[in-house]
Motif scaffolding. Structure first.
Motif, PDB file in Angstrom:
ATOM      1  N   PRO A   1      -1.863   7.736   0.779  1.00 44.62           N
ATOM      2  CA  PRO A   1      -2.933   7.785  -0.228  1.00 44.62           C
ATOM      3  C   PRO A   1      -3.879   8.957   0.040  1.00 44.62           C
ATOM      4  O   PRO A   1      -3.982   9.449   1.160  1.00 44.62           O
ATOM      5  CB  PRO A   1      -3.651   6.451  -0.032  1.00 44.62           C
ATOM      6  CG  PRO A   1      -3.400   6.097   1.397  1.00 44.62           C
ATOM      7  CD  PRO A   1      -2.037   6.639   1.720  1.00 44.62           C
TER       8      PRO A   1
ATOM      9  N   CYS B   1      -7.456   4.783  -6.026  1.00 42.19           N
ATOM     10  CA  CYS B   1      -7.631   3.333  -6.075  1.00 42.19           C
ATOM     11  C   CYS B   1      -6.412   2.677  -6.711  1.00 42.19           C
ATOM     12  O   CYS B   1      -5.726   3.285  -7.532  1.00 42.19           O
ATOM     13  CB  CYS B   1      -8.857   2.964  -6.921  1.00 42.19           C
ATOM     14  SG  CYS B   1     -10.384   3.678  -6.349  1.00 42.19           S
TER      15      CYS B   1
ATOM     16  N   GLY C   1     -10.385   4.693   5.857  1.00 42.22           N
ATOM     17  CA  GLY C   1      -9.372   3.669   5.637  1.00 42.22           C
ATOM     18  C   GLY C   1      -9.581   2.941   4.322  1.00 42.22           C
ATOM     19  O   GLY C   1     -10.282   3.402   3.428  1.00 42.22           O
ATOM     20  N   TRP C   2      -8.967   1.766   4.201  1.00 42.41           N
ATOM     21  CA  TRP C   2      -9.005   0.982   2.963  1.00 42.41           C
ATOM     22  C   TRP C   2     -10.344   0.290   2.794  1.00 42.41           C
ATOM     23  O   TRP C   2     -10.917  -0.245   3.742  1.00 42.41           O
ATOM     24  CB  TRP C   2      -7.896  -0.069   2.948  1.00 42.41           C
ATOM     25  CG  TRP C   2      -6.548   0.534   2.782  1.00 42.41           C
ATOM     26  CD1 TRP C   2      -5.560   0.644   3.714  1.00 42.41           C
ATOM     27  CD2 TRP C   2      -6.036   1.147   1.591  1.00 42.41           C
ATOM     28  NE1 TRP C   2      -4.476   1.291   3.193  1.00 42.41           N
ATOM     29  CE2 TRP C   2      -4.734   1.609   1.883  1.00 42.41           C
ATOM     30  CE3 TRP C   2      -6.535   1.358   0.324  1.00 42.41           C
ATOM     31  CZ2 TRP C   2      -3.936   2.254   0.951  1.00 42.41           C
ATOM     32  CZ3 TRP C   2      -5.749   2.003  -0.616  1.00 42.41           C
ATOM     33  CH2 TRP C   2      -4.465   2.440  -0.298  1.00 42.41           C
ATOM     34  N   ARG C   3     -10.823   0.286   1.551  1.00 37.92           N
ATOM     35  CA  ARG C   3     -12.003  -0.485   1.149  1.00 37.92           C
ATOM     36  C   ARG C   3     -11.537  -1.405   0.036  1.00 37.92           C
ATOM     37  O   ARG C   3     -10.791  -0.994  -0.854  1.00 37.92           O
ATOM     38  CB  ARG C   3     -13.116   0.413   0.594  1.00 37.92           C
ATOM     39  CG  ARG C   3     -13.672   1.388   1.584  1.00 37.92           C
ATOM     40  CD  ARG C   3     -14.450   0.628   2.667  1.00 37.92           C
ATOM     41  NE  ARG C   3     -15.190   1.495   3.529  1.00 37.92           N
ATOM     42  CZ  ARG C   3     -14.700   2.052   4.637  1.00 37.92           C
ATOM     43  NH1 ARG C   3     -13.461   1.837   4.982  1.00 37.92           N
ATOM     44  NH2 ARG C   3     -15.453   2.814   5.386  1.00 37.92           N
ATOM     45  N   PHE C   4     -11.976  -2.657   0.072  1.00 38.48           N
ATOM     46  CA  PHE C   4     -11.575  -3.641  -0.931  1.00 38.48           C
ATOM     47  C   PHE C   4     -12.805  -4.176  -1.632  1.00 38.48           C
ATOM     48  O   PHE C   4     -13.826  -4.453  -0.995  1.00 38.48           O
ATOM     49  CB  PHE C   4     -10.810  -4.797  -0.277  1.00 38.48           C
ATOM     50  CG  PHE C   4      -9.545  -4.359   0.400  1.00 38.48           C
ATOM     51  CD1 PHE C   4      -8.385  -4.169  -0.341  1.00 38.48           C
ATOM     52  CD2 PHE C   4      -9.519  -4.112   1.760  1.00 38.48           C
ATOM     53  CE1 PHE C   4      -7.221  -3.748   0.271  1.00 38.48           C
ATOM     54  CE2 PHE C   4      -8.353  -3.686   2.382  1.00 38.48           C
ATOM     55  CZ  PHE C   4      -7.205  -3.513   1.637  1.00 38.48           C
TER      56      PHE C   4
ATOM     57  N   TRP D   1      -8.843   4.037  -1.120  1.00 34.50           N
ATOM     58  CA  TRP D   1      -8.632   4.724   0.144  1.00 34.50           C
ATOM     59  C   TRP D   1      -9.794   5.677   0.383  1.00 34.50           C
ATOM     60  O   TRP D   1     -10.211   6.416  -0.500  1.00 34.50           O
ATOM     61  CB  TRP D   1      -7.316   5.501   0.127  1.00 34.50           C
ATOM     62  CG  TRP D   1      -7.027   6.208   1.412  1.00 34.50           C
ATOM     63  CD1 TRP D   1      -7.104   7.551   1.649  1.00 34.50           C
ATOM     64  CD2 TRP D   1      -6.623   5.615   2.648  1.00 34.50           C
ATOM     65  NE1 TRP D   1      -6.779   7.825   2.942  1.00 34.50           N
ATOM     66  CE2 TRP D   1      -6.476   6.642   3.585  1.00 34.50           C
ATOM     67  CE3 TRP D   1      -6.385   4.300   3.064  1.00 34.50           C
ATOM     68  CZ2 TRP D   1      -6.095   6.415   4.905  1.00 34.50           C
ATOM     69  CZ3 TRP D   1      -6.004   4.078   4.370  1.00 34.50           C
ATOM     70  CH2 TRP D   1      -5.857   5.115   5.266  1.00 34.50           C
ATOM     71  N   SER D   2     -10.348   5.654   1.584  1.00 34.31           N
ATOM     72  CA  SER D   2     -11.421   6.565   1.973  1.00 34.31           C
ATOM     73  C   SER D   2     -11.021   7.229   3.287  1.00 34.31           C
ATOM     74  O   SER D   2     -10.007   6.868   3.888  1.00 34.31           O
ATOM     75  CB  SER D   2     -12.743   5.800   2.144  1.00 34.31           C
ATOM     76  OG  SER D   2     -12.699   5.004   3.309  1.00 34.31           O
TER      77      SER D   2
ATOM     78  N   SER E   1      -5.845  -9.643   0.114  1.00 35.05           N
ATOM     79  CA  SER E   1      -6.709  -8.971  -0.865  1.00 35.05           C
ATOM     80  C   SER E   1      -6.122  -9.016  -2.275  1.00 35.05           C
ATOM     81  O   SER E   1      -6.252  -8.067  -3.052  1.00 35.05           O
ATOM     82  CB  SER E   1      -6.936  -7.512  -0.453  1.00 35.05           C
ATOM     83  OG  SER E   1      -7.585  -7.445   0.791  1.00 35.05           O
TER      84      SER E   1
ATOM     85  N   TRP F   1      -2.824  -4.626   2.856  1.00 33.94           N
ATOM     86  CA  TRP F   1      -3.472  -5.274   1.720  1.00 33.94           C
ATOM     87  C   TRP F   1      -3.398  -6.797   1.784  1.00 33.94           C
ATOM     88  O   TRP F   1      -3.910  -7.482   0.898  1.00 33.94           O
ATOM     89  CB  TRP F   1      -2.857  -4.795   0.411  1.00 33.94           C
ATOM     90  CG  TRP F   1      -3.207  -3.377   0.049  1.00 33.94           C
ATOM     91  CD1 TRP F   1      -4.022  -2.521   0.724  1.00 33.94           C
ATOM     92  CD2 TRP F   1      -2.744  -2.662  -1.091  1.00 33.94           C
ATOM     93  NE1 TRP F   1      -4.093  -1.314   0.078  1.00 33.94           N
ATOM     94  CE2 TRP F   1      -3.315  -1.375  -1.040  1.00 33.94           C
ATOM     95  CE3 TRP F   1      -1.904  -2.978  -2.137  1.00 33.94           C
ATOM     96  CZ2 TRP F   1      -3.075  -0.406  -2.008  1.00 33.94           C
ATOM     97  CZ3 TRP F   1      -1.661  -2.015  -3.106  1.00 33.94           C
ATOM     98  CH2 TRP F   1      -2.243  -0.739  -3.045  1.00 33.94           C
TER      99      TRP F   1
ATOM    100  N   ALA G   1      -8.445  -1.775  -4.416  1.00 30.43           N
ATOM    101  CA  ALA G   1      -8.230  -1.181  -3.094  1.00 30.43           C
ATOM    102  C   ALA G   1      -8.415   0.319  -3.227  1.00 30.43           C
ATOM    103  O   ALA G   1      -7.713   0.970  -3.991  1.00 30.43           O
ATOM    104  CB  ALA G   1      -6.829  -1.506  -2.593  1.00 30.43           C
TER     105      ALA G   1
ATOM    106  N   PRO H   1       0.832  -1.213   0.000  1.00 27.49           N
ATOM    107  CA  PRO H   1       0.000   0.000   0.000  1.00 27.49           C
ATOM    108  C   PRO H   1       0.866   1.262   0.000  1.00 27.49           C
ATOM    109  O   PRO H   1       1.937   1.285   0.606  1.00 27.49           O
ATOM    110  CB  PRO H   1      -0.780  -0.097   1.314  1.00 27.49           C
ATOM    111  CG  PRO H   1      -0.665  -1.508   1.752  1.00 27.49           C
ATOM    112  CD  PRO H   1       0.605  -2.045   1.185  1.00 27.49           C
TER     113      PRO H   1
END
Length: 167
Positions: free
Chosen positions: A52, A57, A82-85, A78-79, A71, A68, A76, A48
């Protein structure tokens, strides 16, 4: 797949009587933002990035590390939380800024810049289509001129058939 998630993109559903529905709704919107008209910074990245920016993404590589881990090949994003997958589904596409090309997931991996089509049309005229049989090279004979003319006629006909020259 949980009954609380959509079957294709695993977006969370709201449940009847659920408290704080805005949390589930906002999570679904965050995932849709990641998946709709997807643009990735790069593909095949295993580590990662350190800093970010929300909305950026990546496509995770096959041997992810750190945040990560577990995953592989996922999107991936970034929000602020945190990370969304998101796991890719066959046919999913994304634009790679690093490659300047489209990526496509075929169910086993991501391909970069490969276009699959039955033909290409420009202005309603097909310019690339089915592969035509090879044009035979002139062989044998004592009069090479006749064979050369026949080979050239085949080349010209092939160019006409593909719309590459006018009739």
């Amino acid at each position: 797949m949980s009954d609380d998630l959509s079957p294709r993109l695993a977006l969370p559903f709201l449940n009847a009587g659920q408290a704080q529905k805005e949390i589930t709704h906002n999570e679904a919107l965050t995932l849709l933002d990641l998946l709709t008209q997807t643009v990735v910074v790069a593909a095949g990245v295993n580590v990662p990035p350190e800093a970010p920016v929300a909305g950026q993404c990546w496509i995770v590589g096959t041997k992810p590390d750190g945040a990560w881990s577990g995953s592989a090949q996922a999107l991936a994003g970034w929000s602020e939380s945190g990370w969304r997958f998101c796991l890719p589904v066959p046919g999913m596409c994304a634009w790679s800024l690093a490659d300047g090309a489209q990526l496509r997931f075929d169910g086993t991996g991501w391909s970069v810049g490969i276009l699959r089509a039955a033909g290409v049309e420009i202005g309603g005229v097909q310019v690339v289509g089915e592969r035509q049989p090879a044009i035979a090279e002139p062989t044998g004979g004592t009069v090479i001129d006749a064979e050369a003319r026949g080979a050239l006629a085949s080349v010209v006909a092939a160019l006409h058939n593909h719309g590459l020259i006018g009739t």
